[in-house]
Design an enzyme around this catalytic site. Structure first.
Site, mmCIF file in Angstrom:
data_model
loop_
_atom_site.group_PDB
_atom_site.id
_atom_site.type_symbol
_atom_site.label_atom_id
_atom_site.label_comp_id
_atom_site.label_asym_id
_atom_site.label_seq_id
_atom_site.Cartn_x
_atom_site.Cartn_y
_atom_site.Cartn_z
ATOM 1 N N ASP A 250 0.853 -1.190 0.000
ATOM 2 C CA ASP A 250 0.000 0.000 0.000
ATOM 3 C C ASP A 250 0.888 1.240 0.000
ATOM 4 O OD1 ASP A 250 -1.808 2.094 0.580
ATOM 5 O OD2 ASP A 250 -3.150 0.671 1.570
ATOM 6 N N LYS B 185 -0.293 10.096 0.492
ATOM 7 C CA LYS B 185 -0.251 11.393 1.170
ATOM 8 C C LYS B 185 0.923 11.443 2.153
ATOM 9 C CE LYS B 185 -5.231 12.264 0.887
ATOM 10 N NZ LYS B 185 -6.475 12.536 1.667
ATOM 11 N N TYR C 48 -1.466 -6.244 -9.481
ATOM 12 C CA TYR C 48 -1.136 -4.867 -9.114
ATOM 13 C C TYR C 48 -0.111 -4.274 -10.081
ATOM 14 C CZ TYR C 48 -3.618 -6.160 -4.892
ATOM 15 O OH TYR C 48 -4.580 -6.592 -4.018
#
Length: 238
Positions: free
Chosen positions: A144, A148, A219
């Protein structure tokens, strides 16, 4: 029996991310009900192992077998691929997203591999009970990205995760990291060496070219469709 006052204090750990997604198919629920318990690496959760006793990996997998770990296996295609290629190694997969766990169990059945174990939870709980210097290889593939800046502390490549992983890895053990996020690469190249690893790269091809035994994951395919460039980083435990 140890007195409860002698037991380790249960760690308080924030968990970020999803544990459940779309409603599981009946077949997937069947995999979880029928296969997950027998594929456990041993008592990992605090309720099952409050004393945090190390796992007996020789009893679980056989004496002298190399133990590998995949952290966040997604849909499980890479883990099953490696298990098929390396039947003499035992591979533990760790993934808290139950839909991914169900997908992996289906792939395990289809491939017929028996050298795998699955922990459907937080990798940090598994690190608690992995014996020191027990892992010969670890994979962190498209983790992941937490893009931010204020969320970068949630990334895996932080001391909270890397220090216990390093403790569990043998000297000379390999850690592979794949990501398509340039800032994740930057953070990994700072934090992973700090945790006791050397980056094994001498030329650009060493991080631009997939490993010889690589299988492209869903992914990675998504990253390529969206125009992002994969990076393949290899580290060795000092």
């Amino acid at each position: 029996m140890s007195d409860s006052t002698d037991q380790p204090r249960r760690a308080w750990r924030n968990f970020y991310g999803r544990r459940h997604g779309k409603t599981l198919r009946d077949s997937q629920r069947g995999y979880l009900d029928q296969d997950l318990a027998r594929l456990s690496p041993g008592p990992v959760d605090w309720d099952d192992n409050p004393d945090r006793q190390p796992l007996d990996l020789d009893a679980r997998f056989g004496t002298g077998r190399e133990i590998w770990l995949e952290i966040g296996f997604g849909g499980g295609e890479h883990m099953v691929h490696q298990a098929s290629l390396n039947p003499d190694a035992a591979i533990i997969g760790c993934e808290p997203f139950i839909n991914g766990v169900a997908m992996l169990l289906g792939k395990i059945r289809a491939a017929g591999v028996d050298n795998v174990a699955v922990h459907p939870g937080d990798a940090r709980d598994l690190f608690d009970v992995l014996p020191a210097a027990s892992l010969s290889r670890a994979f962190l593939l498209y983790p992941d990205p937490w893009p931010k800046k204020k969320h970068h502390r949630r990334r895996f490549v932080t001391p909270e995760h890397l220090d216990p992983l390093a403790r569990a890895m043998k000297p000379g053990a390999l850690l592979r990291v794949a990501t398509d996020i340039p800032d994740y690469v930057r953070q990994a190249l700072i934090e992973v060496p700090r945790a006791g690893f050397d980056w094994l790269a001498e030329r650009p091809a060493d991080w631009r070219t997939p490993w010889d035994d690589w299988i492209s994951t869903r992914y990675e395919q998504k990253a390529l469709r969206e125009g992002r460039t994969p990076h393949y980083l290899t580290f060795r435990r000092r």
